[in-house]
Write an enzyme that holds these catalytic residues in place. Sequence first.
Site, mmCIF file in Angstrom:
data_model
loop_
_atom_site.group_PDB
_atom_site.id
_atom_site.type_symbol
_atom_site.label_atom_id
_atom_site.label_comp_id
_atom_site.label_asym_id
_atom_site.label_seq_id
_atom_site.Cartn_x
_atom_site.Cartn_y
_atom_site.Cartn_z
ATOM 1 N N ASP A 33 17.360 -50.736 -91.142
ATOM 2 C CA ASP A 33 16.391 -49.659 -91.341
ATOM 3 C C ASP A 33 17.059 -48.294 -91.203
ATOM 4 O O ASP A 33 16.748 -47.352 -91.938
ATOM 5 C CB ASP A 33 15.259 -49.773 -90.317
ATOM 6 N N GLU A 59 15.847 -52.427 -100.599
ATOM 7 C CA GLU A 59 16.952 -51.474 -100.563
ATOM 8 C C GLU A 59 17.098 -50.777 -101.913
ATOM 9 O O GLU A 59 18.160 -50.266 -102.250
ATOM 10 C CB GLU A 59 18.263 -52.191 -100.199
#
Length: 535
Positions: A424, A450
């Site tokens: 994260d 992503e």
Amino acid sequence: MKKSSIWRRSLAPSRFDLLRLILALTIASALIPFINTFYAGYLVQRQQLIDTTLEGHHAYSTKLAKSTDDFLRSALQQLGYSAQLMASHMQSPEYLANEAQRLRLQTKSFNSVTIIDPTGYVLATSPETLQIKGKTLQSAGVVETLTQRGPVVSQPYLSVTGNYIVFISQPIFSADGQYLGAVGGSVYLKEDNILDTLLGSHFYQDGTYVYVVDKNKHIIYHPDSHRVGDTIMNNDVINAVIKGESGTATVFNSKGVEMLAGYAIIPVAGWGIVAQRPKATTLAPLNKLMGAVLYKTLPIAIIMLLFIWWSAHRIASPLRQLANGAHDMDKPDTAEKIQAVKSWYFESYELKKAMLKGLNLLQRNITKLREDVNTDPLTKLGNRRHLEAAVAAFEAQALSFSVIAIDIDHFKHINDSFGHETGDEVLRQLAHTMRGVSRAGDVACRVGGEEFLLLLPGAQLEAAANAAERLRQLVEVMEIPQVGSITISLGVAQWPQSHDDIKTVLQQADALLYSAKRAGRNRVAVNGVESLPES
């Protein structure tokens, strides 16, 4: 002494009643505006979401209707040109067979092609496995073609081979105007066909689906192929679309589910396209957000009410001013009036502060709600809804833009090796770097795990490629705790330079991204240019 006791007893009911009145007015004045504002905010957001969805579906159905209309006109034009060529070769079975084969295979627009004479006698067909050559056809589409002797997009019917089809045809005339027959292409509605290509995969992945009806309310395309051929009754959208109308409506589908629908007409065929999504699915994110706002606001509201109850015992003159302010809490100048109250003792001051805090907190929560609808909570970049709104705005303004699709290389390895919290942090660092290279009007979004998109309005392909390379270099030298450095792969396309369809441009950018990955990662792939390797 007796007189004094009587006086105190006479004051007690008055003092008690005043206290109850103060509590009632203060609590009601705090709760009612809160509930009213909260509910009004919900209704406004709900209606805005419904209106936006309806407008989006109308725009989407209109776009699909135009694409389908363009295809039908193109098919008629293709058949018309072929009819001109065949006019002087109607006595050549070999030529007709070759032309039928060419028409079927050249564009994959038709499942089959048939050439007939003025009586409906089949002169040639492709594929020949239909086994109708040499037969005289009397199907509805053929009869309509022979009767009109002009361009025809037939209504759906059951052919002699058992296929549920639409017959698209053009007449064949000799040089002196003699009617020689017709050439037509068939679209098999219950098999793989061109409509599946045009309508089967669409930009929305949120429960939206599309179906098409003819003038007789028969379904000629539906994601569920078993519905093709069904007749839709008692549906206001269908009743409107067969009248040639376009618009939006809230209706119930055949399963009793309330739908938000946009619809448009296909002029050349008189068909209607409907794009719709369950209303409950549309509102689900908003209901969740409103529940979260209420959950976070409720404890503070309870504390405020308890504080008001405690403070009411000690309030005197300033209480009347605060009570008046609380009673008028729904007016725009209430906060200013409460601020002007001279709270010269602690209890009055705290009540005043709590009331102002409640008003400000509610406004902040409503503002945050509007932002959260369009924001990715992890990276604070725009989400897919924000992306769709930006793309729609650029398209409406006819404002060209470039697309940079971005994906972190080996991100799964980062998560597996260092944990999701570190993953994260990598996403947040990349988002921060993207904001650093973005201009004021650029739109940065996170569209997947992503996967990121950067829209550059007004930027040409070369400028976007330079921006992508600059971002790649900055990320490559970026140091992240535990992970060290990372790399990204990027794909760059431009609308309308790369393609005149925005959906296709977005897909091209995504495809170029994966092309960059296949070429070794840590590079930029640009539409029409070989991948730019790491420098």
